[in-house]
Design an enzyme around this catalytic site. Structure first.
Site, short mmCIF file in Angstrom:
data_model
loop_
_atom_site.label_atom_id
_atom_site.label_comp_id
_atom_site.label_asym_id
_atom_site.label_seq_id
_atom_site.Cartn_x
_atom_site.Cartn_y
_atom_site.Cartn_z
N CYS A 163 -0.55 4.15 2.01
CA CYS A 163 -0.40 4.05 3.47
C CYS A 163 1.05 4.30 3.89
O CYS A 163 1.30 4.95 4.89
CB CYS A 163 -0.78 2.66 3.98
SG CYS A 163 -2.18 1.90 3.18
N ASP A 164 2.00 3.72 3.16
CA ASP A 164 3.38 3.65 3.65
C ASP A 164 4.38 4.53 2.90
O ASP A 164 5.54 4.63 3.32
CB ASP A 164 3.88 2.19 3.59
CG ASP A 164 3.02 1.27 4.43
OD1 ASP A 164 2.46 1.76 5.44
OD2 ASP A 164 2.87 0.08 4.09
N CYS A 176 0.84 -1.21 0.00
CA CYS A 176 0.00 0.00 0.00
C CYS A 176 0.87 1.26 0.00
O CYS A 176 1.33 1.70 1.05
CB CYS A 176 -0.94 -0.02 1.21
SG CYS A 176 -1.99 1.44 1.28
#
Ligand code: NAP
Length: 309
Positions: A140-141, A137
């Site tokens: 997200c990261d 992701c």
């Protein structure tokens, strides 16, 4: 006994929930993730949902859930462990849905809307460095790798969108893809090609993800010549497609060779009373709009079945 249990609360499940509430069915939605919205929650920008250009996935997912909440749809945060076929007091076919925390729900029909999960690359080091430079992701990261060199594996929409997102954070982004043709939409391919700090490495596969405690490099193989090279990267974002989440349904419904639930536009599966909606279903286009459409159609099929049952 319930009229309907919807399993999954991504766009397909939430759409089914609002249609079921409007049809005054006795319905409950089961969601194991603890939040609704499914895959779109981690999508940075959704550009192709009619009427809402440039909305971020998190906001769109929340709006879908708010709509279901406004109609007082009931949700249970739990995981479905098993489904059993039963007969009701009139001897008619029904199902028992067993949840992880011990509850068992009897229902006349089920809509399977569990979507799909990230496919693994299968490279050495992938498991070992998960969360330490290996991610599925980028939204997200990505921010953890500001000003670093990163790589994205895959050649579909997700890989190209991830690369564009990372290009605004990272010093450089490599797209590593096993062919020189891409499944990503042409307009996003064009954007990637116009982005100075993205480099595409066609015909390369990741043999190994290396590091100490964190990822430091990837060992690549050129799949035409067999030539190998090591590329220094701080993170590898894996975007090589999705696997349908069909484990709990596979004993009841027919699946195709890729594991998707065989169901037509009416969302009917091979099992009476079980319907498939969204990414889990065999279909030519897996998008939010087609998932939302499935939710509506599946409920219409449920209503018809309940009337003639
Ligand atoms: P995808 O379109 O299936 O692409 C997967 C990519 O990973 C392909 O390039 C594939 O290569 C590669 N791949 C698969 N297995 C691999 C392996 N073992 N090793 C190396 N490479 C591998 O998947 P996706 O990008 O996750 O997208 C999923 C669905 O969501 C698609 O239908 C997509 O259109 C949709 N989506 C749409 C949007 C949007 O419209 N905004 C955004 C995101 C996703 P090959 O091409 O060689 O098979």
């Amino acid at each position: 006994m319930r009229d309907l249990v919807i399993i999954g609360s991504g766009p397909a499940g939430l759409s089914a929930a609002i249609y079921a509430k409007r049809a005054k069915l006795d319905v409950v939605v089961i969601e194991k993730a603890g939040y609704s919205g499914g895959q779109i929650i981690t999508t940075e920008r959704v550009d192709n949902y009619l009427g809402l250009p440039e909305i971020d996935g998190f906001s769109l997912g929340n709006r879908f859930r708010e709509h279901a909440d406004k109609l007082e749809a009931e949700f249970i945060d739990d995981e479905v462990l098993k489904i059993e076929e039963i007969t009701d007091s009139e001897g008619k076919k029904a199902y028992k849905v067993m949840l992880d925390k011990g509850e068992a729900i009897e229902t006349k029909t089920i809509i399977a809307a569990t979507g799909a999960s990230h496919r693994k690359l299968g490279a050495a080091g992938e498991e070992e460095f998960m969360g330490m430079g290996v991610s599925y992701c980028a939204t997200c990261d990505g921010a953890f790798f500001r000003n670093k060199v990163t790589a994205v594996a895959g050649g579909g929409d997700v890989a190209f969108e991830d690369a564009l997102h990372l290009s605004s954070l990272c010093e450089k982004v490599y797209i590593i893809h096993r062919r020189d043709e891409f499944r990503a939409a042409v307009n996003i391919q064009q954007k990637v090609k116009e982005t100075a700090n993205i480099e595409i490495l066609p015909f390369y596969e990741i043999k190994e993800i290396k590091g100490d405690k964190k990822v430091t490099s990837v060992q690549l193989v050129q799949n035409k010549t067999g030539e190998e090279k090591e590329l220094g990267v701080s993170a590898v974002f894996i975007a090589v497609g999705m696997n349908p989440q069909t484990d709990i349904f596979k004993d009841f419904v027919d699946l195709d060779e890729k594991g998707y639930v065989k169901a037509g536009e009416d969302c009917k599966t091979s099992s009476e009373g079980i319907y498939a909606a969204g990414d889990i279903r065999t279909k030519p286009l897996r998008q939010i709009v087609t998932a939302v459409a499935d939710g509506a159609t599946a409920v219409q099929s449920v209503e018809r079945y309940l009337h003639q049952r």
